[in-house]
Write an enzyme that holds these catalytic residues in place. Structure first.
Site, PDB file in Angstrom:
ATOM      1  N   LYS A  13       0.831  -1.205   0.000  1.00  0.00           N
ATOM      2  CA  LYS A  13       0.000   0.000   0.000  1.00  0.00           C
ATOM      3  C   LYS A  13       0.873   1.266   0.000  1.00  0.00           C
ATOM      4  O   LYS A  13       2.089   1.188   0.218  1.00  0.00           O
ATOM      5  CB  LYS A  13      -0.892  -0.021   1.249  1.00  0.00           C
ATOM      6  CG  LYS A  13      -1.955  -1.126   1.245  1.00  0.00           C
ATOM      7  CD  LYS A  13      -2.786  -0.998   2.516  1.00  0.00           C
ATOM      8  CE  LYS A  13      -3.967  -1.921   2.541  1.00  0.00           C
ATOM      9  NZ  LYS A  13      -4.809  -1.693   3.742  1.00  0.00           N
ATOM     10  N   ARG A 122      -1.135 -14.108   5.079  1.00  0.00           N
ATOM     11  CA  ARG A 122      -1.894 -13.348   6.098  1.00  0.00           C
ATOM     12  C   ARG A 122      -1.164 -13.436   7.441  1.00  0.00           C
ATOM     13  O   ARG A 122      -1.104 -12.478   8.199  1.00  0.00           O
ATOM     14  CB  ARG A 122      -3.318 -13.905   6.267  1.00  0.00           C
ATOM     15  CG  ARG A 122      -4.277 -13.635   5.144  1.00  0.00           C
ATOM     16  CD  ARG A 122      -4.722 -12.209   4.975  1.00  0.00           C
ATOM     17  NE  ARG A 122      -5.455 -11.622   6.084  1.00  0.00           N
ATOM     18  CZ  ARG A 122      -6.103 -10.462   6.006  1.00  0.00           C
ATOM     19  NH1 ARG A 122      -6.120  -9.757   4.883  1.00  0.00           N
ATOM     20  NH2 ARG A 122      -6.724  -9.964   7.047  1.00  0.00           N
ATOM     21  N   THR A 128      -5.335  -7.066  10.811  1.00  0.00           N
ATOM     22  CA  THR A 128      -5.648  -5.739  10.247  1.00  0.00           C
ATOM     23  C   THR A 128      -5.149  -4.571  11.092  1.00  0.00           C
ATOM     24  O   THR A 128      -4.642  -3.593  10.566  1.00  0.00           O
ATOM     25  CB  THR A 128      -7.188  -5.629  10.080  1.00  0.00           C
ATOM     26  OG1 THR A 128      -7.648  -6.770   9.352  1.00  0.00           O
ATOM     27  CG2 THR A 128      -7.574  -4.368   9.340  1.00  0.00           C
ATOM     28  N   ARG A 139       3.013  -6.033   9.813  1.00  0.00           N
ATOM     29  CA  ARG A 139       2.245  -4.933  10.403  1.00  0.00           C
ATOM     30  C   ARG A 139       2.701  -4.636  11.830  1.00  0.00           C
ATOM     31  O   ARG A 139       2.726  -3.485  12.259  1.00  0.00           O
ATOM     32  CB  ARG A 139       0.749  -5.277  10.346  1.00  0.00           C
ATOM     33  CG  ARG A 139       0.181  -5.163   8.923  1.00  0.00           C
ATOM     34  CD  ARG A 139      -1.163  -5.850   8.762  1.00  0.00           C
ATOM     35  NE  ARG A 139      -1.861  -5.439   7.546  1.00  0.00           N
ATOM     36  CZ  ARG A 139      -3.001  -5.973   7.131  1.00  0.00           C
ATOM     37  NH1 ARG A 139      -3.579  -6.943   7.819  1.00  0.00           N
ATOM     38  NH2 ARG A 139      -3.570  -5.556   6.020  1.00  0.00           N
ATOM     39  N   ASN A 159      -1.804   0.135   7.346  1.00  0.00           N
ATOM     40  CA  ASN A 159      -1.252  -1.165   7.750  1.00  0.00           C
ATOM     41  C   ASN A 159      -0.385  -1.828   6.672  1.00  0.00           C
ATOM     42  O   ASN A 159      -0.235  -3.046   6.631  1.00  0.00           O
ATOM     43  CB  ASN A 159      -2.373  -2.097   8.226  1.00  0.00           C
ATOM     44  CG  ASN A 159      -3.479  -2.236   7.202  1.00  0.00           C
ATOM     45  OD1 ASN A 159      -3.309  -1.881   6.040  1.00  0.00           O
ATOM     46  ND2 ASN A 159      -4.609  -2.770   7.622  1.00  0.00           N
ATOM     47  N   HIS A 162      -1.890  -5.103   1.571  1.00  0.00           N
ATOM     48  CA  HIS A 162      -3.153  -5.798   1.377  1.00  0.00           C
ATOM     49  C   HIS A 162      -2.816  -7.241   1.029  1.00  0.00           C
ATOM     50  O   HIS A 162      -1.885  -7.481   0.252  1.00  0.00           O
ATOM     51  CB  HIS A 162      -3.957  -5.194   0.218  1.00  0.00           C
ATOM     52  CG  HIS A 162      -5.031  -6.121  -0.273  1.00  0.00           C
ATOM     53  ND1 HIS A 162      -6.257  -6.213   0.341  1.00  0.00           N
ATOM     54  CD2 HIS A 162      -5.026  -7.064  -1.260  1.00  0.00           C
ATOM     55  CE1 HIS A 162      -6.966  -7.157  -0.266  1.00  0.00           C
ATOM     56  NE2 HIS A 162      -6.237  -7.687  -1.243  1.00  0.00           N
TER      57      HIS A 162
END
Ligand code: GDP
Ligand code: MG
Length: 194
Positions: A13, A122, A128, A139, A159, A162
């Site tokens: 991002k 993930r 998130t 993150r 964060n 994606h």
């Protein structure tokens, strides 16, 4: 699809690109035996980002619900901040913040392949909310943000990455960002594929 060749879609991002974390993020996937099989830096159009995030009522309302839950947790009045406490009305506002943010800088898109790629990526990215993400995740190691602040500042939680949440989402996102005849390469990783 062979089990060793599950694919997932990742976007670095704007905050990840602007913090100089492209290499670090790719490194963490490769470090866990994941294989990068498509990769490109590009400037997104608003239309491409708009189509990337689901538009269905369930997804958008869930986004609104998350925002409302944060307000409740921190004793902030949604009615005062947004003029409504209806998640179906707040969700579209949060979605707009996301689209605005995602077109604010170049992005890096990639397809990551490997054993349980969707879940592994993930796990490597972390949950998130950066303030809840464990150390050792992307993150958790490189960001600290809270929805309480993001919601008040009317912006998405920053964060860094994606990553697709399910194999179905991954399939859809890979086709969206790389085309149906996706330019995906094939090679054998030392120690992994042989
Ligand atoms: P992800 O799959 O972990 O990226 O999270 P989601 O798919 O649930 O949400 C998409 C993006 O919306 C997240 O990565 C955040 O940038 C942002 N976001 C999610 N929940 C909230 C929230 O409650 N408030 C705000 N401001 N942004 C949020
Ligand atoms: Mg998501």
């Amino acid at each position: 699809m062979k089990i060793k060749e599950e694919r997932t879609f990742v976007l670095v991002k704007p905050d990840g690109v602007r913090k100089g974390l492209i290499g670090e993020i790719i490194k963490r996937f490769e470090q866990r035996d994941m294989k990068i099989v498509a990769l490109e830096m590009f400037t997104p159009t608003r239309a491409m980002i708009d189509q990337h995030y689901p538009k269905d009522k369930a997804w958008v309302t869930r986004l609104g619900e998350k925002t409302l839950n944060t307000f409740t947790k921190y004793g902030i009045s949604a009615k005062k901040e947004y003029g409504t406490d209806d998640p179906a009305k707040i969700g579209p506002q949060v979605r707009t913040w996301l689209v605005d943010f995602m077109v604010s800088a170049p992005l890096v898109k990639m397809v990551v392949q490997g054993v349980h790629a969707v879940d592994m990526v993930r796990k490597i990215a972390g949950p998130t909310m950066p303030y809840l993400a464990d150390m050792g995740t992307i993150r958790g190691d490189y960001s600290n943000d809270s929805p309480a602040i993001a919601n008040l500042e009317k912006r998405p939680v920053y964060n860094l990455v994606h990553a697709s949440e399910t194999p179905e989402e991954a399939k859809h996102e890979i086709a969206h960002w790389f085309g149906k005849d996706a330019k995906i390469v094939s090679y054998k990783r030392f120690g992994v594929d042989e």
